[in-house]
Write a protein that holds these residues in place. Structure first.
Motif, PDB file in Angstrom:
ATOM      1  N   CYS A   1      29.325 -16.347  35.421  1.00 42.72           N
ATOM      2  CA  CYS A   1      29.581 -17.543  34.607  1.00 42.72           C
ATOM      3  C   CYS A   1      28.518 -18.610  34.837  1.00 42.72           C
ATOM      4  CB  CYS A   1      30.974 -18.097  34.918  1.00 42.72           C
ATOM      5  SG  CYS A   1      32.326 -17.075  34.309  1.00 42.72           S
ATOM      6  N   SER A   2      28.112 -18.807  36.087  1.00 46.78           N
ATOM      7  CA  SER A   2      27.075 -19.813  36.350  1.00 46.78           C
ATOM      8  C   SER A   2      25.742 -19.370  35.762  1.00 46.78           C
ATOM      9  CB  SER A   2      26.946 -20.060  37.854  1.00 46.78           C
ATOM     10  OG  SER A   2      26.653 -18.848  38.535  1.00 46.78           O
ATOM     11  N   ARG A   3      25.440 -18.073  35.813  1.00 48.88           N
ATOM     12  CA  ARG A   3      24.209 -17.564  35.222  1.00 48.88           C
ATOM     13  C   ARG A   3      24.218 -17.753  33.699  1.00 48.88           C
ATOM     14  NH1 ARG A   3      22.308 -11.321  35.504  1.00 48.88           N
ATOM     15  NH2 ARG A   3      24.156 -11.186  34.189  1.00 48.88           N
ATOM     16  N   LEU A   4      25.398 -17.512  33.097  1.00 48.30           N
ATOM     17  CA  LEU A   4      25.522 -17.686  31.646  1.00 48.30           C
ATOM     18  C   LEU A   4      25.372 -19.153  31.255  1.00 48.30           C
ATOM     19  CD1 LEU A   4      26.143 -16.410  28.903  1.00 48.30           C
ATOM     20  CD2 LEU A   4      28.580 -16.696  29.404  1.00 48.30           C
ATOM     21  N   LEU A   5      25.964 -20.048  32.045  1.00 41.66           N
ATOM     22  CA  LEU A   5      25.825 -21.482  31.761  1.00 41.66           C
ATOM     23  C   LEU A   5      24.367 -21.918  31.810  1.00 41.66           C
ATOM     24  CD1 LEU A   5      28.801 -23.181  33.666  1.00 41.66           C
ATOM     25  CD2 LEU A   5      28.407 -23.143  31.208  1.00 41.66           C
ATOM     26  N   LEU A   6      23.631 -21.416  32.784  1.00 44.23           N
ATOM     27  CA  LEU A   6      22.227 -21.796  32.911  1.00 44.23           C
ATOM     28  C   LEU A   6      21.383 -21.189  31.793  1.00 44.23           C
ATOM     29  CD1 LEU A   6      21.842 -21.453  36.780  1.00 44.23           C
ATOM     30  CD2 LEU A   6      22.015 -23.553  35.438  1.00 44.23           C
ATOM     31  N   THR A   7      21.798 -20.028  31.295  1.00 45.54           N
ATOM     32  CA  THR A   7      21.089 -19.419  30.168  1.00 45.54           C
ATOM     33  C   THR A   7      21.249 -20.250  28.904  1.00 45.54           C
ATOM     34  OG1 THR A   7      21.416 -17.212  31.107  1.00 45.54           O
ATOM     35  CG2 THR A   7      20.874 -17.323  28.775  1.00 45.54           C
ATOM     36  N   LEU A   8      22.431 -20.833  28.733  1.00 45.20           N
ATOM     37  CA  LEU A   8      22.728 -21.599  27.528  1.00 45.20           C
ATOM     38  C   LEU A   8      22.234 -23.045  27.614  1.00 45.20           C
ATOM     39  CD1 LEU A   8      26.379 -20.339  26.982  1.00 45.20           C
ATOM     40  CD2 LEU A   8      24.401 -19.744  25.592  1.00 45.20           C
ATOM     41  N   ALA A   9      21.922 -23.515  28.813  1.00 49.58           N
ATOM     42  CA  ALA A   9      21.606 -24.941  29.000  1.00 49.58           C
ATOM     43  C   ALA A   9      20.102 -25.197  28.978  1.00 49.58           C
ATOM     44  CB  ALA A   9      22.191 -25.425  30.320  1.00 49.58           C
ATOM     45  N   ASP A  10      19.753 -26.426  28.668  1.00 45.26           N
ATOM     46  CA  ASP A  10      18.377 -26.893  28.826  1.00 45.26           C
ATOM     47  C   ASP A  10      18.267 -27.408  30.260  1.00 45.26           C
ATOM     48  OD1 ASP A  10      15.879 -27.928  28.776  1.00 45.26           O
ATOM     49  OD2 ASP A  10      16.260 -29.424  27.223  1.00 45.26           O
ATOM     50  N   VAL A  11      17.835 -26.521  31.137  1.00 46.19           N
ATOM     51  CA  VAL A  11      17.873 -26.823  32.568  1.00 46.19           C
ATOM     52  C   VAL A  11      16.956 -27.990  32.915  1.00 46.19           C
ATOM     53  CG1 VAL A  11      17.409 -25.904  34.866  1.00 46.19           C
ATOM     54  CG2 VAL A  11      18.495 -24.459  33.139  1.00 46.19           C
ATOM     55  N   ARG A  12      15.828 -28.089  32.226  1.00 47.12           N
ATOM     56  CA  ARG A  12      14.882 -29.161  32.571  1.00 47.12           C
ATOM     57  C   ARG A  12      15.459 -30.530  32.237  1.00 47.12           C
ATOM     58  NH1 ARG A  12       9.848 -27.390  29.266  1.00 47.12           N
ATOM     59  NH2 ARG A  12      11.522 -27.124  27.757  1.00 47.12           N
ATOM     60  N   GLY A  13      15.900 -30.715  31.021  1.00 47.55           N
ATOM     61  CA  GLY A  13      16.458 -31.997  30.621  1.00 47.55           C
ATOM     62  C   GLY A  13      15.392 -33.073  30.516  1.00 47.55           C
ATOM     63  N   PRO A  14      15.680 -34.181  29.883  1.00 48.71           N
ATOM     64  CA  PRO A  14      14.678 -35.253  29.695  1.00 48.71           C
ATOM     65  C   PRO A  14      14.227 -35.880  31.007  1.00 48.71           C
ATOM     66  CG  PRO A  14      16.871 -35.952  28.968  1.00 48.71           C
ATOM     67  CD  PRO A  14      16.956 -34.483  29.207  1.00 48.71           C
ATOM     68  N   LYS A  15      15.146 -36.027  31.975  1.00 49.80           N
ATOM     69  CA  LYS A  15      14.746 -36.676  33.235  1.00 49.80           C
ATOM     70  C   LYS A  15      13.768 -35.812  34.013  1.00 49.80           C
ATOM     71  CE  LYS A  15      18.800 -39.614  33.930  1.00 49.80           C
ATOM     72  NZ  LYS A  15      19.880 -40.008  34.856  1.00 49.80           N
ATOM     73  N   LEU A  16      14.016 -34.508  34.042  1.00 46.70           N
ATOM     74  CA  LEU A  16      13.120 -33.625  34.774  1.00 46.70           C
ATOM     75  C   LEU A  16      11.756 -33.540  34.093  1.00 46.70           C
ATOM     76  CD1 LEU A  16      12.824 -31.777  37.183  1.00 46.70           C
ATOM     77  CD2 LEU A  16      13.683 -29.896  35.781  1.00 46.70           C
TER      78      LEU A  16
END
Length: 700
Positions: A83-98
């Motif tokens: 589930c955590s791997r799937l969440l990270l696949t679907l998310a924009d991990v970098r994001g504007p702050k990063l």
């Protein structure tokens, strides 16, 4: 040197940046693991659960608790990893702050940043996935009877999960050469769920099917008949781990939907608050649908005592005791201690029960009193000495089917935590989400039914389903009256359920529950009225005959966990009658009231300094510890008060030895070792507390 220091600082900085960039998307899983750690490492009840596991045979095929714990620990680890791997696949991990951080630190190339971030996206779910078996293994080793095998076993499961996480693609390619993997699995860019589904292989889709089936498991647990006792088959540890397996995809969905522009978590919380105005399902169960004449005809305490003494005019000695018993609360520990001591005294002094006028019970002690009264009723009924009672079978019982203390001991020592913990995790979750009450989802009802089913299974009697006042119908003058103490949440008043009417002169500002309900209730419900300690057990809603709500009753230990206060009020109520009897000319005997206190709390426990979540834990710890510590003070106060009391009253105390033997937890589960040690101490009362028994023997 300065350049090396600068390099180390930058490495730490990037490590923190990358870690937070990934962890913020799986923060709910991290919090769940933290909650699991606090549960598995805290409290005597969880220690006793792992004591039971450590004491069992380390055979995976014959030991069901071990097998269930191993299976659901692995499923929990796999569920968190996937589930955590799937969440990270679907998310924009970098994001504007990063991204802004990267722009401010241009020393690293963009492609290198993405590669490093991909490594964190791949490895952090692996770390989270191996944590469940590690937590369970640590809990096994922290028990006082730690068995290295179980700790090593769960640590090996963690190693096995870690190896699978690292080499699963290689292994699957060996067995399924045509299998394909998502080439963009660990990319830090946001992806649509449909694209992830299209890119997934058949094995991954089977996992998706398992996650969907997880919801079917929830539905199964909710609608399964209570007679199956499915939770008891899993055991308390199995139920807890199953709950973590189920909650993992649940919180994953909430995390995926939640965003700054779509605050799903906040909206869910607000919806739960809204539903709470309409979904109170804590209504107590009754055996009558309209006001009962039997409830209305209950005699007062003084009136009943006058009749009680009338049938004892032929007492053979010059001193007739009137026993008033108070039994302290303490969950299943108190339930077994109370029932066991009462049985031991009945065995040693055959006239003890008939000379017991009243018993005041609180929490588990009150439940023990009610269940032991049902046992005594059935015990006499099996010899044809009292009126009939409902049976499982219509066949008339004979002396050959006499209820036994061994069967009763097994009934009250059963696992009552699993049937309570399961509905707490599964049924109550659904109830919180719907804006109407569903009585079948009430976890307290499951506890009551667990008592009844265990009693029926071990003793072949359906007695706990029968009306509470039915216990006193056949022979009220030779059956001890019961006073089951609780507290009304809304006003803080003490509330008492009793077969006798409460006298407001001696019970000032105390509620008579039957005066409110005017209807009788099953014995199992009467037993639970006094043993409702939130949060694990919910309160019980009192209603008038017209259905109008009056308030919620909770555990009597909130007011007085000893039961001595009610015992003193009963004594004060009958004291004038005793004075008149003792002042009669040529009285054949003197009536001597005897207060007997059954205490099970630990008074000399070493003080442990609170050092975690001080502001959160301190109010709870202070309330519970003060309640338990008050036992010694109240007992001493009662003893000193009765020393010069008129009429002359004796005070005795039978205390459970908590300093030696197996630790006895506060809860609704006792391991086999804890049960054996508790009943060993009950059977040793004639030797260990001989001075009290010698004093009691003088009355007989």
């Amino acid at each position: 040197m300065l350049r090396r220091v600068r390099h180390i600082v930058l490495s730490i900085q990037y490590f923190l940046i990358y870690s937070w960039a990934v962890l913020r998307h799986v923060l709910m899983h991290v919090l769940m693991l933290l909650v699991a750690y606090l549960i598995l490492r805290g409290g005597p009840q969880i220690d006793d659960i792992f004591r039971s596991l450590n004491a069992s045979e380390p055979n995976f095929f014959t030991n069901r608790p071990f097998r269930v714990a191993s299976l659901y620990t692995v499923l929990w680890g796999l569920s968190i990893w996937f589930c955590s791997r799937l969440l990270l696949t679907l998310a924009d991990v970098r994001g504007p702050k990063l991204l802004d951080t990267f722009r401010r630190f241009p020393q690293q190339e963009s492609e290198r940043e993405r590669e490093r971030l991909a490594i964190y996206i791949q490895r952090i779910p692996m770390v989270l996935g191996v944590m469940p078996p590690i937590l369970v293994g640590l809990a096994c080793l922290s028990a006082d009877n730690a068995q290295p095998f179980y700790g090593i076993w769960f640590f090996l499961l963690a190693v096995g999960l870690g190896l699978w996480f690292v080499f699963h693609r290689m292994v699957l390619r060996q067995f399924i050469p045509t299998i394909r993997f998502d080439p963009h699995q660990y990319f830090p860019d946001r992806r649509h769920w449909f694209n992830v589904w299209v890119s997934s292989n058949a094995t991954t889709r089977l996992v998706y099917a398992f996650l969907v089936g997880n919801w079917l498991l929830w539905a199964f647990f909710i609608f399964v008949p209570i007679d199956w006792m499915i939770y008891r088959k899993l055991g308390p540890l199995g139920v807890l781990l199953t709950g973590f397996v189920w909650f993992t995809p649940f919180v994953s969905i909430l995390s995926y939907w939640n965003s700054p522009t779509r605050p799903v978590l906040l909206l869910t919380l607000l919806w739960i608050v809204f539903c709470s105005f309409f979904n109170d399902h804590t209504l107590l169960r009754f055996t009558d649908t309209k006001p009962s004449k039997e409830v209305a005809a209950r005699p007062g305490i003084a009136e009943h005592f006058a009749r009680w003494t009338t049938v004892r005019q032929s007492w053979p000695t010059d001193t007739m005791p009137v026993f008033i018993i108070a039994t302290e609360g303490g969950g299943i520990r108190s339930l077994n201690w109370t029932a066991g001591v009462l049985h031991k005294l009945d065995s040693l002094f055959p006239a003890f029960r008939q000379q017991t006028f009243a018993i005041s019970g609180v929490s588990g002690g009150g439940a023990g009193v009610a269940l032991y009264a049902a046992f005594q009723h059935d015990k006499l009924d099996s010899f044809g000495r009292v009126g009939s009672v409902a049976r499982v079978s219509p066949v008339v019982l004979t002396k050959k089917t006499t209820v036994s203390i061994d069967g009763f001991r097994q009934a009250i020592g059963d696992d009552f935590l699993s049937p309570l913990l399961g509905p707490f995790l599964f049924h109550e979750t659904l109830q919180r989400m719907v804006p109407f009450a569903v009585q079948q989802l009430n976890r307290s009802n499951w506890l009551e039914d667990a008592w009844s089913l265990s009693y029926r299974k071990k003793l072949q009697r359906n007695t706990l389903e029968q009306p509470f006042l039915g216990l006193f119908r056949a022979d009220p003058l030779h059956t001890p009256s019961l006073f089951l103490n609780s507290v009304l949440t809304e006003s803080g008043q003490k509330a008492i359920l009793s077969n006798l009417r409460i006298d407001s002169t001696y019970f000032h500002d105390v509620l008579d529950i039957y005066d409110i309900t005017r209807r009788d209730m099953p014995i199992k419900t009467a037993a639970s009225v006094t043993a409702r300690f939130p949060w694990l057990t919910g309160g019980g809603l009192l209603t008038r005959p017209n259905g109008r709500a009056f308030g919620h009753v909770v555990d009597g230990g909130y007011w007085d966990n000893t039961g001595l206060e009610t015992a003193m009020s009963v004594l004060a109520c009958i004291a004038p009658n005793i004075d008149r009897l003792n002042k009669r000319p040529n009285a054949p005997f003197q009536v001597v009231p005897v207060v007997l206190y059954l205490q099970n709390s630990l008074l000399d426990d070493p003080v442990r300094i609170s050092d975690t979540f001080i502001d959160v834990i301190m109010p709870i710890e202070a309330s519970m510890n003060a309640n338990e510590r008050k036992s010694a003070y109240v007992a001493s106060l009662m003893r000193n008060t009765l020393h010069n009391y008129t009429p002359k009253t004796r005070f005795f105390q039978l205390s459970l030895d908590r300093q030696s033997g197996v630790p006895l937890p506060l809860g609704w589960y006792l391991s086999d070792d804890a049960q054996h040690d508790l009943w060993r101490k009950i059977n040793a009362i004639p030797q260990d507390q001989a001075h009290v028994l010698r004093a009691l023997k003088r009355f007989f």
